[in-house]
Design a protein around this motif. Structure first.
Motif, PDB file in Angstrom:
ATOM      1  N   LEU A 305       0.836  -1.204   0.000  1.00 20.65           N
ATOM      2  CA  LEU A 305       0.000   0.000   0.000  1.00 20.65           C
ATOM      3  C   LEU A 305       0.866   1.247   0.000  1.00 20.65           C
ATOM      4  O   LEU A 305       1.766   1.402   0.823  1.00 20.65           O
ATOM      5  CB  LEU A 305      -0.916   0.008   1.226  1.00 20.65           C
ATOM      6  CG  LEU A 305      -1.877   1.188   1.341  1.00 20.65           C
ATOM      7  CD1 LEU A 305      -2.849   1.222   0.171  1.00 20.65           C
ATOM      8  CD2 LEU A 305      -2.625   1.149   2.661  1.00 20.65           C
ATOM      9  N   THR A 306       0.597   2.143  -0.940  1.00 24.18           N
ATOM     10  CA  THR A 306       1.321   3.403  -1.053  1.00 24.18           C
ATOM     11  C   THR A 306       0.422   4.562  -0.619  1.00 24.18           C
ATOM     12  O   THR A 306      -0.804   4.425  -0.558  1.00 24.18           O
ATOM     13  CB  THR A 306       1.769   3.643  -2.504  1.00 24.18           C
ATOM     14  OG1 THR A 306       0.587   3.751  -3.334  1.00 24.18           O
ATOM     15  CG2 THR A 306       2.639   2.498  -2.998  1.00 24.18           C
ATOM     16  N   ASP A 307       1.054   5.705  -0.335  1.00 23.92           N
ATOM     17  CA  ASP A 307       0.275   6.904  -0.016  1.00 23.92           C
ATOM     18  C   ASP A 307      -0.643   7.273  -1.172  1.00 23.92           C
ATOM     19  O   ASP A 307      -1.762   7.736  -0.967  1.00 23.92           O
ATOM     20  CB  ASP A 307       1.216   8.076   0.296  1.00 23.92           C
ATOM     21  CG  ASP A 307       1.824   7.979   1.679  1.00 23.92           C
ATOM     22  OD1 ASP A 307       1.293   7.219   2.507  1.00 23.92           O
ATOM     23  OD2 ASP A 307       2.838   8.643   1.933  1.00 23.92           O
ATOM     24  N   ARG A 308      -0.157   7.070  -2.386  1.00 20.69           N
ATOM     25  CA  ARG A 308      -0.966   7.434  -3.553  1.00 20.69           C
ATOM     26  C   ARG A 308      -2.243   6.611  -3.593  1.00 20.69           C
ATOM     27  O   ARG A 308      -3.334   7.146  -3.814  1.00 20.69           O
ATOM     28  CB  ARG A 308      -0.169   7.227  -4.839  1.00 20.69           C
ATOM     29  CG  ARG A 308      -0.963   7.557  -6.093  1.00 20.69           C
ATOM     30  CD  ARG A 308      -0.118   7.468  -7.342  1.00 20.69           C
ATOM     31  NE  ARG A 308       0.443   6.139  -7.517  1.00 20.69           N
ATOM     32  CZ  ARG A 308       1.179   5.795  -8.576  1.00 20.69           C
ATOM     33  NH1 ARG A 308       1.451   6.688  -9.511  1.00 20.69           N
ATOM     34  NH2 ARG A 308       1.647   4.572  -8.684  1.00 20.69           N
ATOM     35  N   ALA A 309      -2.132   5.301  -3.364  1.00 22.26           N
ATOM     36  CA  ALA A 309      -3.313   4.444  -3.413  1.00 22.26           C
ATOM     37  C   ALA A 309      -4.252   4.724  -2.257  1.00 22.26           C
ATOM     38  O   ALA A 309      -5.473   4.811  -2.436  1.00 22.26           O
ATOM     39  CB  ALA A 309      -2.889   2.978  -3.412  1.00 22.26           C
ATOM     40  N   LEU A 371      -0.185  14.222  -0.323  1.00 22.60           N
ATOM     41  CA  LEU A 371       0.426  12.895  -0.228  1.00 22.60           C
ATOM     42  C   LEU A 371       0.453  12.199  -1.587  1.00 22.60           C
ATOM     43  O   LEU A 371       1.439  11.541  -1.936  1.00 22.60           O
ATOM     44  CB  LEU A 371      -0.347  12.045   0.783  1.00 22.60           C
ATOM     45  CG  LEU A 371      -0.209  12.462   2.248  1.00 22.60           C
ATOM     46  CD1 LEU A 371      -1.197  11.679   3.118  1.00 22.60           C
ATOM     47  CD2 LEU A 371       1.216  12.244   2.743  1.00 22.60           C
ATOM     48  N   VAL A 372      -0.625  12.351  -2.349  1.00 25.43           N
ATOM     49  CA  VAL A 372      -0.657  11.766  -3.696  1.00 25.43           C
ATOM     50  C   VAL A 372       0.411  12.409  -4.569  1.00 25.43           C
ATOM     51  O   VAL A 372       1.176  11.718  -5.266  1.00 25.43           O
ATOM     52  CB  VAL A 372      -2.046  11.927  -4.329  1.00 25.43           C
ATOM     53  CG1 VAL A 372      -2.008  11.510  -5.805  1.00 25.43           C
ATOM     54  CG2 VAL A 372      -3.076  11.097  -3.577  1.00 25.43           C
ATOM     55  N   ALA A 373       0.486  13.740  -4.545  1.00 24.07           N
ATOM     56  CA  ALA A 373       1.468  14.449  -5.367  1.00 24.07           C
ATOM     57  C   ALA A 373       2.894  14.077  -4.980  1.00 24.07           C
ATOM     58  O   ALA A 373       3.750  13.842  -5.847  1.00 24.07           O
ATOM     59  CB  ALA A 373       1.265  15.956  -5.228  1.00 24.07           C
ATOM     60  N   ARG A 374       3.159  13.993  -3.680  1.00 22.20           N
ATOM     61  CA  ARG A 374       4.498  13.638  -3.214  1.00 22.20           C
ATOM     62  C   ARG A 374       4.863  12.228  -3.667  1.00 22.20           C
ATOM     63  O   ARG A 374       6.002  11.975  -4.088  1.00 22.20           O
ATOM     64  CB  ARG A 374       4.567  13.756  -1.698  1.00 22.20           C
ATOM     65  CG  ARG A 374       5.936  13.492  -1.100  1.00 22.20           C
ATOM     66  CD  ARG A 374       5.874  13.643   0.403  1.00 22.20           C
ATOM     67  NE  ARG A 374       5.602  15.030   0.783  1.00 22.20           N
ATOM     68  CZ  ARG A 374       5.226  15.404   2.004  1.00 22.20           C
ATOM     69  NH1 ARG A 374       5.035  14.485   2.950  1.00 22.20           N
ATOM     70  NH2 ARG A 374       5.033  16.679   2.274  1.00 22.20           N
ATOM     71  N   MET A 377       5.754  12.302  -7.342  1.00 18.14           N
ATOM     72  CA  MET A 377       7.071  12.918  -7.564  1.00 18.14           C
ATOM     73  C   MET A 377       8.203  11.959  -7.208  1.00 18.14           C
ATOM     74  O   MET A 377       9.207  11.856  -7.898  1.00 18.14           O
ATOM     75  CB  MET A 377       7.175  14.207  -6.755  1.00 18.14           C
ATOM     76  CG  MET A 377       6.271  15.328  -7.244  1.00 18.14           C
ATOM     77  SD  MET A 377       6.292  16.784  -6.165  1.00 18.14           S
ATOM     78  CE  MET A 377       7.997  17.307  -6.371  1.00 18.14           C
ATOM     79  N   GLN A 378       8.023  11.236  -6.107  1.00 11.97           N
ATOM     80  CA  GLN A 378       9.044  10.272  -5.706  1.00 11.97           C
ATOM     81  C   GLN A 378       9.163   9.155  -6.734  1.00 11.97           C
ATOM     82  O   GLN A 378      10.268   8.702  -7.048  1.00 11.97           O
ATOM     83  CB  GLN A 378       8.702   9.695  -4.326  1.00 11.97           C
ATOM     84  CG  GLN A 378       8.872  10.698  -3.197  1.00 11.97           C
ATOM     85  CD  GLN A 378       8.366  10.158  -1.863  1.00 11.97           C
ATOM     86  OE1 GLN A 378       7.645   9.174  -1.796  1.00 11.97           O
ATOM     87  NE2 GLN A 378       8.748  10.831  -0.783  1.00 11.97           N
ATOM     88  N   GLU A 379       8.023   8.738  -7.272  1.00 11.94           N
ATOM     89  CA  GLU A 379       8.052   7.690  -8.296  1.00 11.94           C
ATOM     90  C   GLU A 379       8.734   8.175  -9.559  1.00 11.94           C
ATOM     91  O   GLU A 379       9.478   7.422 -10.216  1.00 11.94           O
ATOM     92  CB  GLU A 379       6.628   7.246  -8.598  1.00 11.94           C
ATOM     93  CG  GLU A 379       6.527   6.092  -9.593  1.00 11.94           C
ATOM     94  CD  GLU A 379       5.099   5.661  -9.820  1.00 11.94           C
ATOM     95  OE1 GLU A 379       4.583   5.886 -10.922  1.00 11.94           O
ATOM     96  OE2 GLU A 379       4.496   5.090  -8.871  1.00 11.94           O
TER      97      GLU A 379
END
Length: 382
Positions: A305-309, A371-374, A377-379
Protein backbone atom coordinates in the motif's frame (compact mmCIF):
# COMPACT_ATOMS: atom_id res chain seq x y z
CA UNK A 1 -2.75 -4.61 -10.24
CA UNK A 2 -5.97 -6.53 -10.91
CA UNK A 3 -8.69 -6.67 -8.26
CA UNK A 4 -11.28 -9.44 -8.35
CA UNK A 5 -14.67 -7.86 -7.70
CA UNK A 6 -16.10 -11.25 -6.76
CA UNK A 7 -15.22 -11.30 -3.05
CA UNK A 8 -16.10 -14.97 -2.74
CA UNK A 9 -18.88 -17.07 -1.23
CA UNK A 10 -17.89 -16.51 2.44
CA UNK A 11 -18.02 -12.73 1.96
CA UNK A 12 -21.40 -12.95 0.20
CA UNK A 13 -22.80 -15.17 2.96
CA UNK A 14 -21.52 -12.78 5.60
CA UNK A 15 -23.16 -9.80 3.89
CA UNK A 16 -26.49 -11.63 3.82
CA UNK A 17 -26.15 -12.57 7.51
CA UNK A 18 -25.28 -9.03 8.55
CA UNK A 19 -28.26 -7.57 6.69
CA UNK A 20 -30.50 -10.14 8.34
CA UNK A 21 -29.17 -9.24 11.79
CA UNK A 22 -29.42 -5.49 11.27
CA UNK A 23 -32.96 -5.77 9.93
CA UNK A 24 -33.86 -7.62 13.12
CA UNK A 25 -32.01 -5.34 15.57
CA UNK A 26 -32.37 -1.81 14.18
CA UNK A 27 -35.62 0.14 14.62
CA UNK A 28 -37.36 1.56 11.56
CA UNK A 29 -36.42 5.10 12.55
CA UNK A 30 -32.74 4.30 13.18
CA UNK A 31 -30.81 7.54 12.63
CA UNK A 32 -27.39 6.50 13.92
CA UNK A 33 -25.70 5.80 17.26
CA UNK A 34 -24.21 9.14 18.22
CA UNK A 35 -26.80 10.24 20.73
CA UNK A 36 -27.18 10.29 24.49
CA UNK A 37 -30.74 8.93 24.18
CA UNK A 38 -31.00 5.79 26.39
CA UNK A 39 -32.96 3.96 23.68
CA UNK A 40 -30.22 4.61 21.13
CA UNK A 41 -27.64 3.27 23.58
CA UNK A 42 -29.79 0.18 24.15
CA UNK A 43 -29.89 -0.52 20.42
CA UNK A 44 -26.11 -0.10 20.12
CA UNK A 45 -25.60 -2.47 23.04
CA UNK A 46 -27.87 -5.11 21.47
CA UNK A 47 -25.98 -4.91 18.16
CA UNK A 48 -22.58 -5.14 19.86
CA UNK A 49 -23.63 -8.10 22.00
CA UNK A 50 -25.08 -10.04 19.07
CA UNK A 51 -22.06 -9.39 16.85
CA UNK A 52 -19.69 -10.34 19.68
CA UNK A 53 -21.65 -13.55 20.39
CA UNK A 54 -21.21 -14.62 16.76
CA UNK A 55 -17.55 -13.51 16.64
CA UNK A 56 -18.47 -10.97 13.98
CA UNK A 57 -17.43 -7.91 15.95
CA UNK A 58 -13.73 -8.69 15.57
CA UNK A 59 -14.09 -11.03 12.62
CA UNK A 60 -10.61 -10.39 11.18
CA UNK A 61 -8.73 -10.50 14.51
CA UNK A 62 -6.64 -13.57 15.33
CA UNK A 63 -8.53 -16.24 17.27
CA UNK A 64 -6.27 -15.82 20.31
CA UNK A 65 -7.44 -12.22 20.65
CA UNK A 66 -11.15 -12.99 20.37
CA UNK A 67 -11.54 -12.88 16.60
CA UNK A 68 -12.41 -15.36 13.89
CA UNK A 69 -9.29 -15.02 11.67
CA UNK A 70 -11.53 -14.10 8.72
CA UNK A 71 -10.23 -12.78 5.42
CA UNK A 72 -9.58 -9.13 4.73
CA UNK A 73 -12.56 -9.16 2.35
CA UNK A 74 -14.92 -10.46 5.02
CA UNK A 75 -13.66 -7.63 7.23
CA UNK A 76 -14.33 -5.22 4.37
CA UNK A 77 -17.89 -6.52 4.03
CA UNK A 78 -18.43 -6.01 7.77
CA UNK A 79 -17.28 -2.40 7.62
CA UNK A 80 -19.32 -1.71 4.49
CA UNK A 81 -22.53 -3.04 6.00
CA UNK A 82 -21.98 -1.17 9.27
CA UNK A 83 -21.42 2.10 7.43
CA UNK A 84 -24.37 1.51 5.09
CA UNK A 85 -26.58 1.12 8.18
CA UNK A 86 -25.30 4.26 9.94
CA UNK A 87 -22.63 2.49 12.01
CA UNK A 88 -24.74 0.76 14.69
CA UNK A 89 -21.54 -0.25 16.53
CA UNK A 90 -21.27 3.38 17.60
CA UNK A 91 -17.91 4.70 18.86
CA UNK A 92 -16.71 1.12 19.25
CA UNK A 93 -15.62 1.11 15.60
CA UNK A 94 -12.49 3.02 16.60
CA UNK A 95 -11.27 0.32 18.97
CA UNK A 96 -12.30 -2.44 16.59
CA UNK A 97 -10.87 -1.00 13.38
CA UNK A 98 -7.53 0.42 14.45
CA UNK A 99 -6.87 0.65 18.22
CA UNK A 100 -7.02 -3.14 18.59
CA UNK A 101 -4.83 -3.89 15.54
CA UNK A 102 -2.34 -1.21 16.65
CA UNK A 103 -2.13 -2.79 20.10
CA UNK A 104 -1.44 -6.14 18.47
CA UNK A 105 1.38 -4.58 16.45
CA UNK A 106 3.02 -2.40 19.12
CA UNK A 107 1.59 -3.33 22.53
CA UNK A 108 3.21 -5.18 25.38
CA UNK A 109 1.70 -8.45 26.54
CA UNK A 110 0.28 -6.63 29.57
CA UNK A 111 -1.33 -3.98 27.34
CA UNK A 112 -2.85 -6.65 25.10
CA UNK A 113 -4.29 -8.51 28.10
CA UNK A 114 -5.70 -5.28 29.51
CA UNK A 115 -7.30 -3.86 26.39
CA UNK A 116 -8.00 -6.47 23.72
CA UNK A 117 -10.63 -8.59 25.54
CA UNK A 118 -12.93 -5.63 26.37
CA UNK A 119 -12.52 -4.23 22.85
CA UNK A 120 -13.42 -7.63 21.38
CA UNK A 121 -16.52 -7.69 23.60
CA UNK A 122 -17.55 -4.17 22.56
CA UNK A 123 -17.13 -2.95 26.13
CA UNK A 124 -14.42 -0.29 25.84
CA UNK A 125 -14.80 3.08 24.12
CA UNK A 126 -11.71 4.94 22.91
CA UNK A 127 -11.07 8.50 21.87
CA UNK A 128 -8.13 9.73 19.82
CA UNK A 129 -5.99 12.53 21.26
CA UNK A 130 -4.22 13.76 18.12
CA UNK A 131 -5.39 17.22 16.97
CA UNK A 132 -4.48 20.38 18.87
CA UNK A 133 -5.47 24.04 18.39
CA UNK A 134 -2.27 24.56 16.36
CA UNK A 135 -1.81 21.04 14.97
CA UNK A 136 -4.50 19.31 12.95
CA UNK A 137 -3.75 17.53 9.70
CA UNK A 138 -0.05 18.29 10.16
CA UNK A 139 0.37 16.03 13.19
CA UNK A 140 4.11 16.53 13.17
CA UNK A 141 3.41 19.99 14.60
CA UNK A 142 1.76 18.67 17.77
CA UNK A 143 3.24 20.25 20.88
CA UNK A 144 1.29 18.89 23.89
CA UNK A 145 4.24 18.31 26.26
CA UNK A 146 4.85 15.19 28.31
CA UNK A 147 7.71 16.24 30.62
CA UNK A 148 9.87 13.45 32.04
CA UNK A 149 10.64 13.19 35.74
CA UNK A 150 11.80 10.43 38.07
CA UNK A 151 8.42 8.64 38.07
CA UNK A 152 7.49 8.93 34.38
CA UNK A 153 5.91 11.95 32.69
CA UNK A 154 3.70 14.91 33.55
CA UNK A 155 1.31 15.97 30.77
CA UNK A 156 -0.13 19.48 30.44
CA UNK A 157 -2.04 21.02 27.57
CA UNK A 158 -5.02 20.60 25.29
CA UNK A 159 -6.40 18.43 22.51
CA UNK A 160 -9.32 19.48 20.31
CA UNK A 161 -11.98 18.02 17.97
CA UNK A 162 -11.77 14.80 20.01
CA UNK A 163 -14.75 12.61 19.09
CA UNK A 164 -16.52 10.61 21.86
CA UNK A 165 -14.37 12.10 24.63
CA UNK A 166 -17.32 12.54 27.07
CA UNK A 167 -18.19 8.83 26.90
CA UNK A 168 -14.74 7.34 26.26
CA UNK A 169 -13.09 4.98 28.73
CA UNK A 170 -9.55 5.44 27.36
CA UNK A 171 -7.60 7.95 25.28
CA UNK A 172 -5.05 7.08 22.60
CA UNK A 173 -2.87 10.15 23.17
CA UNK A 174 0.00 11.56 21.12
CA UNK A 175 2.31 13.85 23.13
CA UNK A 176 5.70 15.45 22.58
CA UNK A 177 8.37 13.96 24.81
CA UNK A 178 11.38 15.59 23.15
CA UNK A 179 12.39 17.91 20.32
CA UNK A 180 14.61 16.57 17.56
CA UNK A 181 16.11 19.18 15.24
CA UNK A 182 16.42 16.58 12.46
CA UNK A 183 12.70 15.90 12.15
CA UNK A 184 9.57 17.26 13.80
CA UNK A 185 8.07 13.76 13.52
CA UNK A 186 10.60 12.43 16.02
CA UNK A 187 10.11 13.01 19.72
CA UNK A 188 6.42 12.00 19.74
CA UNK A 189 5.24 9.29 22.15
CA UNK A 190 1.89 7.47 22.31
CA UNK A 191 0.27 7.11 25.73
CA UNK A 192 -2.73 4.95 26.64
CA UNK A 193 -4.54 6.85 29.38
CA UNK A 194 -7.81 6.14 31.21
CA UNK A 195 -10.17 9.08 30.85
CA UNK A 196 -10.89 9.09 34.59
CA UNK A 197 -7.25 9.74 35.47
CA UNK A 198 -6.77 12.77 37.70
CA UNK A 199 -6.27 15.98 35.72
CA UNK A 200 -8.20 15.04 32.56
CA UNK A 201 -11.31 17.08 31.79
CA UNK A 202 -13.59 17.31 28.75
CA UNK A 203 -15.59 20.21 27.32
CA UNK A 204 -18.03 19.49 24.45
CA UNK A 205 -18.02 21.77 21.40
CA UNK A 206 -21.49 22.49 19.99
CA UNK A 207 -21.62 21.89 16.24
CA UNK A 208 -23.91 21.01 13.34
CA UNK A 209 -22.67 17.40 13.62
CA UNK A 210 -24.62 16.87 16.82
CA UNK A 211 -23.77 15.09 20.06
CA UNK A 212 -20.48 13.40 20.96
CA UNK A 213 -18.54 14.29 17.82
CA UNK A 214 -16.47 17.35 18.79
CA UNK A 215 -14.84 18.04 22.16
CA UNK A 216 -11.90 19.69 23.84
CA UNK A 217 -9.80 17.62 26.24
CA UNK A 218 -7.60 19.31 28.84
CA UNK A 219 -4.64 17.79 30.68
CA UNK A 220 -3.64 19.40 33.98
CA UNK A 221 -0.61 17.78 35.67
CA UNK A 222 -1.68 14.36 34.38
CA UNK A 223 0.70 11.56 35.43
CA UNK A 224 1.85 8.87 32.98
CA UNK A 225 4.14 5.92 33.60
CA UNK A 226 6.25 3.66 31.37
CA UNK A 227 3.40 1.14 31.43
CA UNK A 228 1.19 3.75 29.72
CA UNK A 229 3.51 4.05 26.69
CA UNK A 230 2.59 2.24 23.48
CA UNK A 231 5.67 1.37 21.45
CA UNK A 232 8.96 3.17 22.00
CA UNK A 233 9.45 6.53 23.69
CA UNK A 234 10.01 9.30 21.09
CA UNK A 235 9.13 6.87 18.25
CA UNK A 236 5.38 7.36 18.29
CA UNK A 237 5.34 8.53 14.70
CA UNK A 238 5.71 4.91 13.60
CA UNK A 239 2.58 4.10 15.57
CA UNK A 240 0.72 7.10 14.10
CA UNK A 241 1.64 6.02 10.55
CA UNK A 242 0.23 2.57 11.28
CA UNK A 243 -2.99 4.11 12.61
CA UNK A 244 -3.42 6.41 9.61
CA UNK A 245 -2.77 3.51 7.25
CA UNK A 246 -5.79 1.76 8.77
CA UNK A 247 -7.91 4.92 8.96
CA UNK A 248 -7.53 5.99 5.35
CA UNK A 249 -8.87 2.71 3.95
CA UNK A 250 -10.99 1.68 6.91
CA UNK A 251 -14.02 3.98 6.55
CA UNK A 252 -16.19 2.85 3.59
CA UNK A 253 -18.26 5.98 3.13
CA UNK A 254 -19.06 4.77 -0.38
CA UNK A 255 -21.22 1.97 1.07
CA UNK A 256 -23.62 4.43 2.68
CA UNK A 257 -23.61 6.55 -0.46
CA UNK A 258 -24.45 3.54 -2.63
CA UNK A 259 -27.41 2.75 -0.38
CA UNK A 260 -28.62 6.34 -0.60
CA UNK A 261 -28.38 6.23 -4.40
CA UNK A 262 -30.23 2.90 -4.51
CA UNK A 263 -33.09 4.36 -2.45
CA UNK A 264 -33.06 7.52 -4.54
CA UNK A 265 -33.24 5.69 -7.88
CA UNK A 266 -37.05 5.44 -8.02
CA UNK A 267 -37.49 9.12 -7.13
CA UNK A 268 -34.98 10.10 -9.82
CA UNK A 269 -37.14 8.57 -12.56
CA UNK A 270 -39.49 11.56 -12.28
CA UNK A 271 -36.75 14.15 -11.85
CA UNK A 272 -35.69 16.67 -14.48
CA UNK A 273 -33.00 15.71 -17.02
CA UNK A 274 -30.27 17.64 -15.21
CA UNK A 275 -30.99 15.83 -11.94
CA UNK A 276 -31.00 12.46 -13.71
CA UNK A 277 -27.62 13.30 -15.22
CA UNK A 278 -26.30 14.26 -11.78
CA UNK A 279 -27.60 10.96 -10.41
CA UNK A 280 -25.85 8.97 -13.14
CA UNK A 281 -22.62 10.87 -12.53
CA UNK A 282 -22.80 10.21 -8.78
CA UNK A 283 -23.42 6.51 -9.42
CA UNK A 284 -20.27 6.33 -11.56
CA UNK A 285 -18.32 8.11 -8.83
CA UNK A 286 -19.65 5.64 -6.24
CA UNK A 287 -18.46 2.69 -8.29
CA UNK A 288 -15.10 4.39 -8.77
CA UNK A 289 -14.70 5.01 -5.03
CA UNK A 290 -15.51 1.37 -4.27
CA UNK A 291 -12.95 0.16 -6.84
CA UNK A 292 -10.23 2.46 -5.53
CA UNK A 293 -10.90 1.39 -1.94
CA UNK A 294 -10.87 -2.29 -2.82
CA UNK A 295 -7.62 -1.78 -4.70
CA UNK A 296 -6.06 -0.08 -1.66
CA UNK A 297 -7.25 -2.92 0.58
CA UNK A 298 -5.74 -5.50 -1.77
CA UNK A 299 -2.44 -3.59 -1.81
CA UNK A 300 -2.37 -3.41 1.98
CA UNK A 301 -3.02 -7.14 2.20
CA UNK A 302 -0.01 -7.71 -0.06
CA UNK A 303 2.18 -5.26 1.86
CA UNK A 304 2.37 -2.80 -1.03
CA UNK A 305 0.00 0.00 0.00
CA UNK A 306 1.32 3.40 -1.05
CA UNK A 307 0.28 6.90 -0.02
CA UNK A 308 -0.97 7.43 -3.55
CA UNK A 309 -3.31 4.44 -3.41
CA UNK A 310 -4.54 5.09 0.13
CA UNK A 311 -5.04 8.83 -0.23
CA UNK A 312 -6.46 8.47 -3.75
CA UNK A 313 -9.12 6.12 -2.42
CA UNK A 314 -9.88 8.48 0.45
CA UNK A 315 -10.18 11.51 -1.82
CA UNK A 316 -12.69 9.68 -4.02
CA UNK A 317 -14.69 8.59 -0.96
CA UNK A 318 -14.94 11.93 0.81
CA UNK A 319 -15.80 13.83 -2.36
CA UNK A 320 -18.47 11.25 -3.12
CA UNK A 321 -19.90 11.64 0.37
CA UNK A 322 -20.54 15.34 -0.11
CA UNK A 323 -21.70 14.92 -3.72
CA UNK A 324 -24.32 12.31 -2.84
CA UNK A 325 -25.53 14.12 0.28
CA UNK A 326 -26.08 17.30 -1.73
CA UNK A 327 -27.73 15.45 -4.62
CA UNK A 328 -30.21 13.72 -2.31
CA UNK A 329 -31.41 16.99 -0.83
CA UNK A 330 -31.55 18.65 -4.26
CA UNK A 331 -33.83 15.91 -5.62
CA UNK A 332 -35.98 15.41 -2.52
CA UNK A 333 -36.42 19.11 -1.89
CA UNK A 334 -38.24 20.09 1.34
CA UNK A 335 -39.20 16.44 1.94
CA UNK A 336 -35.54 15.70 2.59
CA UNK A 337 -35.59 17.89 5.70
CA UNK A 338 -38.18 15.78 7.51
CA UNK A 339 -36.97 12.70 9.44
CA UNK A 340 -39.04 9.55 9.16
CA UNK A 341 -39.01 5.76 9.19
CA UNK A 342 -38.70 5.01 5.49
CA UNK A 343 -35.09 3.99 4.91
CA UNK A 344 -31.92 6.03 4.80
CA UNK A 345 -33.49 8.82 2.74
CA UNK A 346 -35.58 9.66 5.82
CA UNK A 347 -32.38 10.99 7.40
CA UNK A 348 -31.08 12.90 4.39
CA UNK A 349 -30.65 16.16 6.28
CA UNK A 350 -28.64 14.52 9.05
CA UNK A 351 -26.47 12.73 6.49
CA UNK A 352 -25.90 16.05 4.72
CA UNK A 353 -24.72 17.78 7.92
CA UNK A 354 -22.41 14.90 8.81
CA UNK A 355 -20.93 14.82 5.29
CA UNK A 356 -19.75 18.42 5.65
CA UNK A 357 -16.86 17.16 7.79
CA UNK A 358 -15.79 14.46 5.31
CA UNK A 359 -13.09 16.58 3.68
CA UNK A 360 -11.65 17.63 7.06
CA UNK A 361 -11.76 14.64 9.41
CA UNK A 362 -8.80 12.21 9.58
CA UNK A 363 -6.63 14.52 7.48
CA UNK A 364 -7.95 17.26 5.20
CA UNK A 365 -8.42 16.70 1.50
CA UNK A 366 -5.56 19.13 0.91
CA UNK A 367 -3.24 16.88 2.91
CA UNK A 368 -4.47 13.82 1.00
CA UNK A 369 -3.78 15.55 -2.32
CA UNK A 370 -0.32 16.53 -1.11
CA UNK A 371 0.43 12.90 -0.23
CA UNK A 372 -0.66 11.77 -3.70
CA UNK A 373 1.47 14.45 -5.37
CA UNK A 374 4.50 13.64 -3.21
CA UNK A 375 4.14 9.95 -4.03
CA UNK A 376 3.99 10.68 -7.76
CA UNK A 377 7.07 12.92 -7.56
CA UNK A 378 9.04 10.27 -5.71
CA UNK A 379 8.05 7.69 -8.30
CA UNK A 380 9.11 9.99 -11.13
CA UNK A 381 12.58 10.34 -9.57
CA UNK A 382 13.14 6.60 -9.50
Amino acid sequence: MDVDLDLGDPADALRARLRELLTELLPDDWAGPFSDDPEVRRVVRSVLDRLADERLLTIDWPVEYGGAAASVWESTVLREEMWAHLEPRGPQYMGLSWVGPTLMAFGTEAQKRTHLPPIAAGRRIWCQGFSEPEAGSDLGSLSLPATADDDGWVINGQKIWTSYAPIADWCFLAARTSHDVRSKNRGVTIFLLPMDRAGISVRPIASMMGEQHLNEVFFDEVRASRADVLGEVDEGWQVIKYVLNHERVGIPRYARDERLLAELAETTRDADPASRADFARALVHARTARLLNHRAIALREQGGLTDRAASGARIASIQLDQEVAGLVLDILGPAGLRPGTDGLLSHAEDVYRYARSATIASGTIEIQRMLVARSLMQEAKQ
